[in-house]
Structures are given as structure tokens and as C-alpha cells.
Design a protein around this motif. Structure first.
Motif, PDB file in Angstrom:
ATOM      1  N   THR A   1       0.808  -1.068   0.154  1.00  0.00           N
ATOM      2  CA  THR A   1       0.060  -0.014  -0.013  1.00  0.00           C
ATOM      3  C   THR A   1       0.728   1.213  -0.078  1.00  0.00           C
ATOM      4  OG1 THR A   1      -0.162   0.291   2.500  1.00  0.00           O
ATOM      5  CG2 THR A   1      -1.980  -1.177   1.195  1.00  0.00           C
ATOM      6  N   MET A   2       2.045   0.999  -0.461  1.00  0.00           N
ATOM      7  CA  MET A   2       2.972   2.370  -0.636  1.00  0.00           C
ATOM      8  C   MET A   2       3.533   2.449  -2.051  1.00  0.00           C
ATOM      9  SD  MET A   2       5.478   2.295   2.725  1.00  0.00           S
ATOM     10  CE  MET A   2       5.024   0.892   3.933  1.00  0.00           C
ATOM     11  N   SER A   3       4.144   3.621  -2.350  1.00  0.00           N
ATOM     12  CA  SER A   3       4.610   3.676  -3.732  1.00  0.00           C
ATOM     13  C   SER A   3       6.063   3.295  -3.426  1.00  0.00           C
ATOM     14  CB  SER A   3       4.340   5.188  -4.153  1.00  0.00           C
ATOM     15  OG  SER A   3       5.265   5.292  -5.530  1.00  0.00           O
ATOM     16  N   LEU A   4       6.542   2.583  -4.356  1.00  0.00           N
ATOM     17  CA  LEU A   4       7.917   1.953  -4.223  1.00  0.00           C
ATOM     18  C   LEU A   4       8.918   3.190  -4.443  1.00  0.00           C
ATOM     19  CD1 LEU A   4      10.115  -0.244  -4.316  1.00  0.00           C
ATOM     20  CD2 LEU A   4       9.899  -0.553  -6.351  1.00  0.00           C
ATOM     21  N   GLN A   5       8.683   3.902  -5.481  1.00  0.00           N
ATOM     22  CA  GLN A   5       9.649   5.213  -5.863  1.00  0.00           C
ATOM     23  C   GLN A   5       9.581   6.130  -4.772  1.00  0.00           C
ATOM     24  OE1 GLN A   5       9.246   6.292  -9.839  1.00  0.00           O
ATOM     25  NE2 GLN A   5      10.843   7.592  -9.792  1.00  0.00           N
ATOM     26  N   SER A   6       8.587   6.586  -4.824  1.00  0.00           N
ATOM     27  CA  SER A   6       8.446   7.606  -3.297  1.00  0.00           C
ATOM     28  C   SER A   6       8.892   7.221  -2.193  1.00  0.00           C
ATOM     29  CB  SER A   6       7.079   8.198  -3.250  1.00  0.00           C
ATOM     30  OG  SER A   6       5.866   7.336  -2.790  1.00  0.00           O
ATOM     31  N   ARG A   7       8.863   5.886  -1.741  1.00  0.00           N
ATOM     32  CA  ARG A   7       9.134   5.219  -0.564  1.00  0.00           C
ATOM     33  C   ARG A   7      10.734   5.581  -0.489  1.00  0.00           C
ATOM     34  NH1 ARG A   7       8.526   4.325   4.939  1.00  0.00           N
ATOM     35  NH2 ARG A   7       9.495   2.340   5.249  1.00  0.00           N
ATOM     36  N   PHE A   8      11.319   4.904  -1.738  1.00  0.00           N
ATOM     37  CA  PHE A   8      12.946   5.042  -1.872  1.00  0.00           C
ATOM     38  C   PHE A   8      13.377   6.167  -1.695  1.00  0.00           C
ATOM     39  CE2 PHE A   8      16.453   4.796  -4.733  1.00  0.00           C
ATOM     40  CZ  PHE A   8      17.362   3.986  -4.062  1.00  0.00           C
ATOM     41  N   LEU A   9      12.922   7.314  -2.614  1.00  0.00           N
ATOM     42  CA  LEU A   9      13.267   8.459  -2.411  1.00  0.00           C
ATOM     43  C   LEU A   9      13.391   8.981  -1.394  1.00  0.00           C
ATOM     44  CD1 LEU A   9      12.070   9.552  -6.032  1.00  0.00           C
ATOM     45  CD2 LEU A   9      14.426   8.874  -5.555  1.00  0.00           C
ATOM     46  N   SER A  10      12.141   9.050  -0.579  1.00  0.00           N
ATOM     47  CA  SER A  10      11.818   9.458   0.828  1.00  0.00           C
ATOM     48  C   SER A  10      13.066   9.165   1.768  1.00  0.00           C
ATOM     49  CB  SER A  10      10.411   9.466   1.204  1.00  0.00           C
ATOM     50  OG  SER A  10      10.255   8.146   1.408  1.00  0.00           O
ATOM     51  N   GLN A  11      13.133   7.747   1.408  1.00  0.00           N
ATOM     52  CA  GLN A  11      14.254   7.158   2.493  1.00  0.00           C
ATOM     53  C   GLN A  11      15.605   7.883   2.418  1.00  0.00           C
ATOM     54  OE1 GLN A  11      13.767   5.242   5.198  1.00  0.00           O
ATOM     55  NE2 GLN A  11      11.965   5.909   4.789  1.00  0.00           N
ATOM     56  N   ILE A  12      16.212   7.829   1.044  1.00  0.00           N
ATOM     57  CA  ILE A  12      17.461   8.523   0.590  1.00  0.00           C
ATOM     58  C   ILE A  12      17.257  10.072   1.237  1.00  0.00           C
ATOM     59  CG2 ILE A  12      18.625   9.568  -1.433  1.00  0.00           C
ATOM     60  CD1 ILE A  12      18.043   7.074  -2.731  1.00  0.00           C
ATOM     61  N   ASP A  13      16.139  10.767   1.058  1.00  0.00           N
ATOM     62  CA  ASP A  13      16.381  12.052   1.645  1.00  0.00           C
ATOM     63  C   ASP A  13      16.312  12.303   2.937  1.00  0.00           C
ATOM     64  OD1 ASP A  13      15.774  12.882  -0.976  1.00  0.00           O
ATOM     65  OD2 ASP A  13      13.652  13.119  -0.876  1.00  0.00           O
ATOM     66  N   MET A  14      15.462  11.204   3.962  1.00  0.00           N
ATOM     67  CA  MET A  14      15.622  11.028   5.223  1.00  0.00           C
ATOM     68  C   MET A  14      17.088  10.731   5.801  1.00  0.00           C
ATOM     69  SD  MET A  14      13.163   9.150   7.684  1.00  0.00           S
ATOM     70  CE  MET A  14      13.933   7.582   7.439  1.00  0.00           C
ATOM     71  N   LEU A  15      17.689   9.739   4.978  1.00  0.00           N
ATOM     72  CA  LEU A  15      19.097   9.307   5.597  1.00  0.00           C
ATOM     73  C   LEU A  15      20.186   9.969   4.868  1.00  0.00           C
ATOM     74  CD1 LEU A  15      18.482   5.665   5.502  1.00  0.00           C
ATOM     75  CD2 LEU A  15      18.488   7.059   7.523  1.00  0.00           C
ATOM     76  N   SER A  16      19.846  11.282   4.119  1.00  0.00           N
ATOM     77  CA  SER A  16      21.172  11.784   3.367  1.00  0.00           C
ATOM     78  C   SER A  16      21.999  12.609   4.379  1.00  0.00           C
ATOM     79  CB  SER A  16      20.682  12.676   2.274  1.00  0.00           C
ATOM     80  OG  SER A  16      19.793  13.643   2.818  1.00  0.00           O
ATOM     81  N   ASP A  17      21.676  13.111   5.319  1.00  0.00           N
ATOM     82  CA  ASP A  17      22.422  13.891   6.158  1.00  0.00           C
ATOM     83  C   ASP A  17      23.148  13.086   7.266  1.00  0.00           C
ATOM     84  OD1 ASP A  17      21.320  16.396   5.500  1.00  0.00           O
ATOM     85  OD2 ASP A  17      19.930  16.450   7.042  1.00  0.00           O
ATOM     86  N   LYS A  18      22.679  11.696   7.474  1.00  0.00           N
ATOM     87  CA  LYS A  18      23.238  10.809   8.273  1.00  0.00           C
ATOM     88  C   LYS A  18      24.558  10.188   7.243  1.00  0.00           C
ATOM     89  CE  LYS A  18      19.717   9.465  11.362  1.00  0.00           C
ATOM     90  NZ  LYS A  18      18.801   8.550  11.899  1.00  0.00           N
ATOM     91  N   LEU A  19      24.034   9.898   6.051  1.00  0.00           N
ATOM     92  CA  LEU A  19      25.104   9.468   5.219  1.00  0.00           C
ATOM     93  C   LEU A  19      26.163  10.564   4.959  1.00  0.00           C
ATOM     94  CD1 LEU A  19      22.883   7.545   2.738  1.00  0.00           C
ATOM     95  CD2 LEU A  19      24.632   6.623   4.156  1.00  0.00           C
ATOM     96  N   LEU A  20      25.664  11.802   4.896  1.00  0.00           N
ATOM     97  CA  LEU A  20      26.883  12.811   4.690  1.00  0.00           C
ATOM     98  C   LEU A  20      27.960  12.755   5.794  1.00  0.00           C
ATOM     99  CD1 LEU A  20      24.856  15.582   3.164  1.00  0.00           C
ATOM    100  CD2 LEU A  20      26.786  14.337   1.976  1.00  0.00           C
ATOM    101  N   LYS A  21      27.346  12.492   7.101  1.00  0.00           N
ATOM    102  CA  LYS A  21      28.288  12.480   8.123  1.00  0.00           C
ATOM    103  C   LYS A  21      29.168  11.498   8.176  1.00  0.00           C
ATOM    104  CE  LYS A  21      25.358  15.271  11.263  1.00  0.00           C
ATOM    105  NZ  LYS A  21      24.339  15.260  12.198  1.00  0.00           N
TER     106      LYS A  21
END
Length: 144
Positions: free
Chosen positions: A27-47
Motif C-alpha cells: 500500500t505504498m509507492s515504491l519509488q516515493s518510498r525509496f526516494l523519501s528514505q534517501i532524503d531522510m538518511l542523506s544527512d546521516k550518510l553525509l556525516k
């Protein structure tokens, strides 16, 4: 062989079918879920990228430079994915390949085991896709 797999289950290689099936199951969109997770984790990944020292630590920083220059979300996501490749000791140039002429692309794509291609034409249009075992398995994607 991917060719046999593609012949047996063609729906697995159609992005709209993949998205529809994922949404039906979760019941979720794959692409929007994947992209939102990248956006959410991007600050942590940059660190995490910044904590890495030495030659390997400097490489993700150069890959992240377009993020600082451009406020485009897609550019940021692309930089994060390429930075993750470098962090995992992989060469992002082996994952994402850009081609200018269609003739050169087909020869090189046939030799690619796994990768993402960007096919640029002279009229500035771009085609993004995924290659497995020399076969285009997904094409016509919006971006990397």
C-alpha cells in the motif's frame, strides 16, 4: 541468464508493473518510498562520508560538490548514491555510465554486467535505464 528470466516474467521489467505490484502488496509507492528514505538518511550518510579519512574519505567530498552548487533534489540524490558507492570501495563510474551517441552505447551496454546508463541525444533529451548482463531491463526512467 537474464534473457530467459525476462522472457519468463516480463512484468518484472516494466517499471509501471513493478510500482503497481509493490503498491498492491505494501500500500505504498515504491519509488516515493525509496526516494523519501534517501532524503531522510542523506544527512546521516553525509556525516558518515565525512568521518572516513585518507584518500577514500576525500573522494566522496569531491562527489558531493555538485550538491552544494545546485539545489536540485535529484542532483543531491545522485551524489548520495555515488558517494555510497565510493564509501563501499566501488567506482561510481562503473555503476553510472553516460553515452552521447546511440551507436557507441549499444556496444558498451552489451559488455556491461550491472549498471545504470544515461543516453544523451543531440536534441538534449536523455534516456535513463538499468542494464543487467548486457540487456536493458528497465528504460525510460526519469532520472538516475
Amino acid at each position: 541468464m537474464i534473457q530467459d528470466f525476462k522472457a519468463r516474467w516480463p512484468a518484472l521489467f516494466d517499471i509501471s508493473e513493478i510500482n503497481a505490484e509493490f503498491k498492491r502488496i505494501t500500500t505504498m509507492s515504491l519509488q516515493s518510498r525509496f526516494l523519501s528514505q534517501i532524503d531522510m538518511l542523506s544527512d546521516k550518510l553525509l556525516k558518515v562520508f565525512q568521518k572516513r579519512g585518507g584518500q577514500i574519505g576525500r573522494r566522496p567530498q569531491t562527489i558531493m560538490e555538485p550538491m552544494a552548487e545546485d539545489d536540485d533534489v535529484d542532483v543531491g540524490r545522485e551524489c548520495i548514491i555515488k558517494g555510497l558507492c565510493v564509501y563501499l570501495n566501488e567506482n561510481p563510474d562503473n555503476l553510472v555510465k553516460e553515452y552521447m551517441a546511440a551507436d557507441d552505447a549499444f556496444t558498451s551496454i552489451e559488455e556491461t554486467t550491472v549498471g545504470i546508463y544515461i543516453l544523451k541525444s543531440q536534441d538534449r533529451s536523455e534516456d535513463f535505464g538499468i542494464v543487467l548482463e548486457g540487456q536493458k531491463v528497465l528504460q525510460g526512467l526519469d532520472n538516475i
